[in-house]
Write a protein that holds these residues in place. Structure first.
Motif, PDB file in Angstrom:
ATOM      1  N   ASN A 135      56.149  33.687   4.768  1.00 53.60           N
ATOM      2  CA  ASN A 135      56.279  34.127   6.167  1.00 53.60           C
ATOM      3  C   ASN A 135      54.890  34.379   6.745  1.00 53.60           C
ATOM      4  O   ASN A 135      54.558  35.504   7.127  1.00 53.60           O
ATOM      5  N   PRO A 136      54.066  33.344   6.825  1.00 53.17           N
ATOM      6  CA  PRO A 136      52.672  33.579   7.218  1.00 53.17           C
ATOM      7  C   PRO A 136      52.569  33.877   8.715  1.00 53.17           C
ATOM      8  O   PRO A 136      53.293  33.305   9.525  1.00 53.17           O
ATOM      9  N   GLY A 137      51.672  34.785   9.067  1.00 60.25           N
ATOM     10  CA  GLY A 137      51.429  35.066  10.479  1.00 60.25           C
ATOM     11  C   GLY A 137      50.491  34.040  11.090  1.00 60.25           C
ATOM     12  O   GLY A 137      50.159  33.025  10.464  1.00 60.25           O
ATOM     13  N   ASP A 138      50.054  34.310  12.319  1.00 64.20           N
ATOM     14  CA  ASP A 138      49.151  33.374  12.988  1.00 64.20           C
ATOM     15  C   ASP A 138      47.705  33.838  12.933  1.00 64.20           C
ATOM     16  O   ASP A 138      46.833  33.275  13.605  1.00 64.20           O
ATOM     17  N   ASP A 139      47.449  34.883  12.146  1.00 65.16           N
ATOM     18  CA  ASP A 139      46.071  35.357  11.987  1.00 65.16           C
ATOM     19  C   ASP A 139      45.357  34.523  10.926  1.00 65.16           C
ATOM     20  O   ASP A 139      45.923  33.584  10.352  1.00 65.16           O
ATOM     21  N   ARG A 140      44.109  34.888  10.666  1.00 65.90           N
ATOM     22  CA  ARG A 140      43.304  34.131   9.711  1.00 65.90           C
ATOM     23  C   ARG A 140      43.978  34.071   8.344  1.00 65.90           C
ATOM     24  O   ARG A 140      44.045  33.026   7.706  1.00 65.90           O
ATOM     25  N   ARG A 141      44.503  35.212   7.896  1.00 69.74           N
ATOM     26  CA  ARG A 141      45.161  35.225   6.590  1.00 69.74           C
ATOM     27  C   ARG A 141      46.407  34.340   6.587  1.00 69.74           C
ATOM     28  O   ARG A 141      46.650  33.575   5.659  1.00 69.74           O
ATOM     29  N   GLY A 142      47.206  34.455   7.640  1.00 72.90           N
ATOM     30  CA  GLY A 142      48.430  33.662   7.719  1.00 72.90           C
ATOM     31  C   GLY A 142      48.117  32.173   7.711  1.00 72.90           C
ATOM     32  O   GLY A 142      48.803  31.383   7.045  1.00 72.90           O
ATOM     33  N   ARG A 143      47.063  31.791   8.426  1.00 78.44           N
ATOM     34  CA  ARG A 143      46.704  30.368   8.462  1.00 78.44           C
ATOM     35  C   ARG A 143      46.235  29.891   7.080  1.00 78.44           C
ATOM     36  O   ARG A 143      46.557  28.787   6.645  1.00 78.44           O
ATOM     37  N   ALA A 144      45.496  30.750   6.384  1.00 73.67           N
ATOM     38  CA  ALA A 144      45.036  30.387   5.026  1.00 73.67           C
ATOM     39  C   ALA A 144      46.236  30.253   4.084  1.00 73.67           C
ATOM     40  O   ALA A 144      46.318  29.319   3.277  1.00 73.67           O
ATOM     41  N   MET A 145      47.178  31.187   4.188  1.00 74.12           N
ATOM     42  CA  MET A 145      48.365  31.125   3.336  1.00 74.12           C
ATOM     43  C   MET A 145      49.150  29.841   3.586  1.00 74.12           C
ATOM     44  O   MET A 145      49.565  29.157   2.645  1.00 74.12           O
ATOM     45  N   ARG A 146      49.356  29.522   4.866  1.00 75.90           N
ATOM     46  CA  ARG A 146      50.135  28.330   5.211  1.00 75.90           C
ATOM     47  C   ARG A 146      49.447  27.075   4.672  1.00 75.90           C
ATOM     48  O   ARG A 146      50.091  26.185   4.115  1.00 75.90           O
ATOM     49  N   ARG A 147      48.130  27.047   4.798  1.00 82.37           N
ATOM     50  CA  ARG A 147      47.371  25.874   4.359  1.00 82.37           C
ATOM     51  C   ARG A 147      47.485  25.688   2.834  1.00 82.37           C
ATOM     52  O   ARG A 147      47.662  24.565   2.347  1.00 82.37           O
ATOM     53  N   LEU A 148      47.414  26.777   2.098  1.00 81.92           N
ATOM     54  CA  LEU A 148      47.509  26.684   0.636  1.00 81.92           C
ATOM     55  C   LEU A 148      48.916  26.280   0.203  1.00 81.92           C
ATOM     56  O   LEU A 148      49.097  25.423  -0.671  1.00 81.92           O
ATOM     57  N   THR A 149      49.928  26.897   0.808  1.00 76.19           N
ATOM     58  CA  THR A 149      51.301  26.569   0.433  1.00 76.19           C
ATOM     59  C   THR A 149      51.601  25.109   0.751  1.00 76.19           C
ATOM     60  O   THR A 149      52.230  24.405  -0.053  1.00 76.19           O
ATOM     61  N   GLU A 150      51.155  24.655   1.914  1.00 79.28           N
ATOM     62  CA  GLU A 150      51.401  23.258   2.287  1.00 79.28           C
ATOM     63  C   GLU A 150      50.662  22.300   1.348  1.00 79.28           C
ATOM     64  O   GLU A 150      51.179  21.232   1.017  1.00 79.28           O
ATOM     65  N   ALA A 151      49.468  22.680   0.920  1.00 74.19           N
ATOM     66  CA  ALA A 151      48.723  21.826  -0.018  1.00 74.19           C
ATOM     67  C   ALA A 151      49.477  21.705  -1.344  1.00 74.19           C
ATOM     68  O   ALA A 151      49.597  20.602  -1.906  1.00 74.19           O
ATOM     69  N   MET A 152      50.000  22.812  -1.845  1.00 78.62           N
ATOM     70  CA  MET A 152      50.771  22.769  -3.098  1.00 78.62           C
ATOM     71  C   MET A 152      52.021  21.917  -2.938  1.00 78.62           C
ATOM     72  O   MET A 152      52.339  21.088  -3.799  1.00 78.62           O
TER      73      MET A 152
END
Lengths: 328, 328
Positions: free
Chosen positions: B205-222
């Motif tokens: 459930n990533p937010g739209d902040d810097r952390r959320g964007r980093a989380m989304r990017r890592l999950t999508e890469a996996m």
């Protein structure tokens, strides 16, 4: 009644993993120490190979075939498939005018690093003689020749396996609740852990009757040939060597371990509930030290229990510990 | 509170072995399902590599180095050391004007059968790039270049590891009780299993902040590169493929498994108490079916849970089962 906490795995000052299980020590009269549930029903798996070999001797088949102590050690073995094992079993079968195709244990790659590498790099497939149970099966074939049974000697109703079942129930003192089929396709009869411990105590206190003589002969064969019973680097071999031939020790799949201590006349049996072999090896090591059979300062104790756990750069990053109350 | 019975191993109609452990399912608000002890302190080991990779992105280091999704999948990987992994990490290091000697993960033989055979039969030693964690370490080196830190980037006090610790405590929502040193020499911070589950729910459930964007990017890469995260035949790869890229799943040593389910917005974390990987793989499979993420009829479910256990002759001799009450 619950299983007991046996072996802990620590890292960074925190307990990371825990192995529970059950363990018993028996003398000729029965249970003298227990952790967890002595009544727990277990499949002894390969830990009962010395029981499975009793009919081979008691029937006269071993003597008729001229088997030596080396053959008997292999009959009790879960060997590594090194050349010393493979050559010996191959010769044994040849002496029966039989060969690899008569085995019913199936094929798997040998654990021995040199032989594994030879097969891998030579593009060779393993044979059934590489199977860690091929010595037990050579023993079955020897008995079968004597009994004039059919070729499918691993069928639970076959005379070979019925003879094994009878011996198993006699030495455990129990009617088995049933059998499973082992990795090597032979039936494996279940019993209580206490029954397995009592059986090991019988081997440690053999009488002068036919059974007692067979038990003594098998135990002495194992103690005299630790490298045939398992192989270089393996727990059974290292522990038996460390005890100078005074004790027979045997592992079984899914984390069973037994030991036969003829000098104090004790039998040991344990099973780690989760099947984790590292814990079975650590727990039998702890019990053998506890019983005075193994010097606590012997390097073997380090190998299986007290040496630090090291990572890929050789850093000491954790350790195994016996859980509080086990074994003392 | 006790651990829960999770996975049983049966043979011949009898339960032969049992794996206990703890498991949690969390949504963005916290715990929604639990088995055993959600408060149990665990080392996530490699299951938290996506957390360890957060500073790599959030610092701007990943973008400064031009890292792609493939690099990020490798940063989250426990890879098999196949050529696709080794070549990619080697190129990554070369792009940093660095090499194998800059790594601090140590060497081990690759799990990948072809590469293992190539080294074995060519008498070659594995390099640190074969280490299953070499992608994570290439990520550490990329971050370190950006932070201008010293060469010993695995020291717990090094800026790279302090950044990892801060991210770890933020996403688990806990002050870590401490760290252990992992197989690859990096510090691994402990947390409660519920904390690990909450962290995975944050990734789901990533937010739209810097952390959320980093989380989304890592999950999508996996999710996009299941073969880079582990390798052919490995549970993470097979399960992610079976779920068609909808879920990120990651294992960790000593039988940890986590999953990130962005669609229903759930995070899963489990640890088998005894460290038995077969049970962790079976348990995460059961949980993914339970949560509707994995089709119960998918062959992957057979591979890790429901297919019969076969012996060396191919006979079906047993099976794994979920214990009563797990997962439903």
């Amino acid at each position: 009644m619950r299983s007991a906490e046996l072996i802990e795995v620590w890292r960074g000052g925190q307990r990371e993993s825990l192995h529970c299980g059950d363990a018993v020590v028996c003398d000729s009269k029965g249970l003298i120490e227990a952790w967890g549930r002595p009544g727990q029903i277990v499949f002894p798996r390969s830990s009962c190979k010395m029981i499975q070999a009793l009919p081979l001797i008691e029937s006269g088949a071993a003597d008729a075939a001229g088997l030596s102590d080396r053959h008997l050690a292999l009959a009790c073995a879960s060997h590594s498939g090194a050349r010393i094992h493979v050559d010996a079993v191959g010769n044994w079968l040849a002496g029966l005018d039989m060969g690899e195709a008569d085995l019913r244990c199936g094929c798997h790659m040998p654990r021995d690093a040199d032989e594994n590498r030879r097969l891998t790099c030579g593009n060779e497939q393993p044979s059934q003689i590489h199977n860690n149970c091929s010595g037990k099966h050579a023993g079955f074939l020897t008995l079968n020749r004597h009994l004039r049974g059919g070729a499918e000697y691993v069928d639970p109703d076959h005379p070979v396996q019925q003879a094994v079942k009878a011996a198993f129930e006699e030495v455990t003192g129990e009617i088995s609740p049933g059998h499973g089929i082992d990795g090597c396709s032979a039936p494996n009869w279940s019993c209580s852990l206490a029954g397995l411990g009592r059986a090991m105590a019988s081997f440690a206190n053999p009488g002068d009757d036919r059974r007692g003589r067979a038990m003594r002969r098998l135990t002495e064969a194992m103690r005299a040939h630790p490298a045939l019973v398992a192989g270089e680097g393996r727990a059974c071999t290292i522990l038996m060597r460390a005890m100078g031939g005074r004790v027979a020790a045997k592992t079984g799949a899914e984390a069973v371990f037994v030991a036969i201590l003829p000098d104090p006349g004790l039998g040991v049996a344990l099973k780690v509930t989760d099947g984790g072999m590292r814990a079975a090896e650590a727990a039998i090591t702890a019990l053998l030290v506890h019983l005075g059979a193994l010097d606590g300062n012997d390097p073997a104790v380090g190998t299986f229990l007290t040496d630090p756990i090291r990572n890929w750069r050789g850093m000491a990053i954790g350790e195994m510990r016996t859980a509080p109350g086990f074994p003392a």
